[in-house]
Design an enzyme around this catalytic site. Structure first.
Site, short mmCIF file in Angstrom:
data_model
loop_
_atom_site.label_atom_id
_atom_site.label_comp_id
_atom_site.label_asym_id
_atom_site.label_seq_id
_atom_site.Cartn_x
_atom_site.Cartn_y
_atom_site.Cartn_z
CE LYS A 25 -3.78 -2.45 2.16
NZ LYS A 25 -4.49 -2.83 3.39
CD GLN A 60 -3.43 -4.29 6.55
OE1 GLN A 60 -3.28 -3.31 5.84
NE2 GLN A 60 -4.04 -5.38 6.10
CG ASP A 82 -9.45 -0.42 4.34
OD1 ASP A 82 -9.20 -0.59 3.14
OD2 ASP A 82 -8.74 -0.86 5.26
#
Ligand code: NAP
Length: 281
Positions: free
Chosen positions: A51, A95, A118
């Site tokens: 990422k 994460q 996200d």
């Protein structure tokens, strides 16, 4: 036709470079993303590295924040709250999976919905369920982008989604529903998976089971999108579909690797860029 997710993702990244340059001109800074990793899960470390690399390649500034495995829930909440208050941050990503002692829902709730790149927070999933604008989870968003760029119109089609997880199956089915498809969602308690799949014009496999989807479960000419990321008996990366045989029946199919996978990070980068542009407005 084999859908080339790698090529589409590369095209999106090129488009993002132009968008981030334009943003820089207007804002005097780059769009920015903070990535928070709690603990030292090896797979998470690889995802984060990719990422951060993707950010660098598309003109996005990234901040890598790491906390130890034994971080308490209170400390994790405070860390995200601190990031949320940083005015120069456009996106915050926690994460997953988090260490077992932490409540992901509680920690994700600290991310302001407009910075939740996200799309995992209850606020953004709620917006999606209501058909309202919001941040959408990257993998299902990537699937929709592949359909769009290959001219596959969900409206009026029968879409079948195998899987109902909060990060793939559920948002996927809502996106297809919002795009006017008739949607069936299958899961491990579905009585006759083959019968359900045979009715699909668009079939999304997101169960995480190698060779779950065999050719006899696919209608001639169906579009097959394989989200699964598994290892076969030889340790080789594979999806949920028996690709060799299913491709003979499908009109379009995504391979694994090189299908949905590359789209996930591309959509994350796109979400960061969109979040930055919206904040600037
Ligand atoms: P997950 O949380 O394990 O969910 C799997 C879903 O599939 C569950 O809803 C489960 O049903 C259902 N399922 C499992 N076995 C089934 C069966 N035999 N028949 C019908 N349904 C079945 O997984 P996930 O996080 O959604 O991920 C799904 C797959 O996508 C994994 O392989 C993952 O690695 C991959 N993935 C890929 C990307 C990418 O970027 N390419 C991103 C995210 C995930 P129940 O709800 O009843 O248990």
């Amino acid at each position: 036709m084999i859908i080339d997710g790698k090529a589409v993702a590369a095209q999106i990244r090129a488009e993002l470079l132009t968008r981030t340059a334009r943003f820089f001109e207007k804002a005097g800074r780059a769009p920015s993303l903070a990535v928070l990793l709690i603990g030292d899960d090896p797979a998470s470390q690889i995802y984060i590295r990719n990422k951060i690399k993707g950010c660098a390649e598309t003109g996005i500034r990234s901040f890598d924040v790491r906390l130890p495995e034994d971080t308490s829930e209170e400390e994790a909440v405070l860390a995200v709250r601190k990031l949320a208050q940083q005015t120069d941050l456009d996106g915050i990503l926690v994460q997953l999976p988090l260490p077992k002692h932490l409540n992901a829902e509680k920690i994700l709730a600290e991310i302001p919905p407009e910075k939740d790149v996200d799309g995992f927070s209850a606020a953004n999933i709620g917006a999606l369920a209501l058909g309202k604008e919001g941040m959408v989870a990257c993998t299902p968003l990537g699937v929709m982008e592949l359909l769009r760029r290959y001219g596959i119109e969900p409206r009026g089609k029968h879409a079948v989604v195998i899987g109902r997880s909060n990060i793939v199956g559920k948002p996927m089915s809502l996106l297809l529903l919002n795009a006017d498809a008739t949607v069936t969602v299958c899961h491990s308690h579905t009585k006759n998976l083959k019968e359900e799949c045979l009715r699909a014009d668009i079939l999304i496999a997101a169960a995480g089971k190698a060779k779950l989807l065999t050719a006899d479960m696919v209608k001639e000419g169906a579009v097959v999108i394989d989200v699964g990321t598994n290892r076969d008996e030889n340790g080789k990366l594979c999806g949920d579909a028996d690709f060799e045989n299913v491709q003979k029946k499908a009109s379009f199919i995504t391979p694994v690797p090189g299908g949905v996978g590359p789209m996930t990070i591309a959509m994350l980068l796109q979400n960061v860029c969109t979040a930055a542009e919206k904040r600037l407005k």
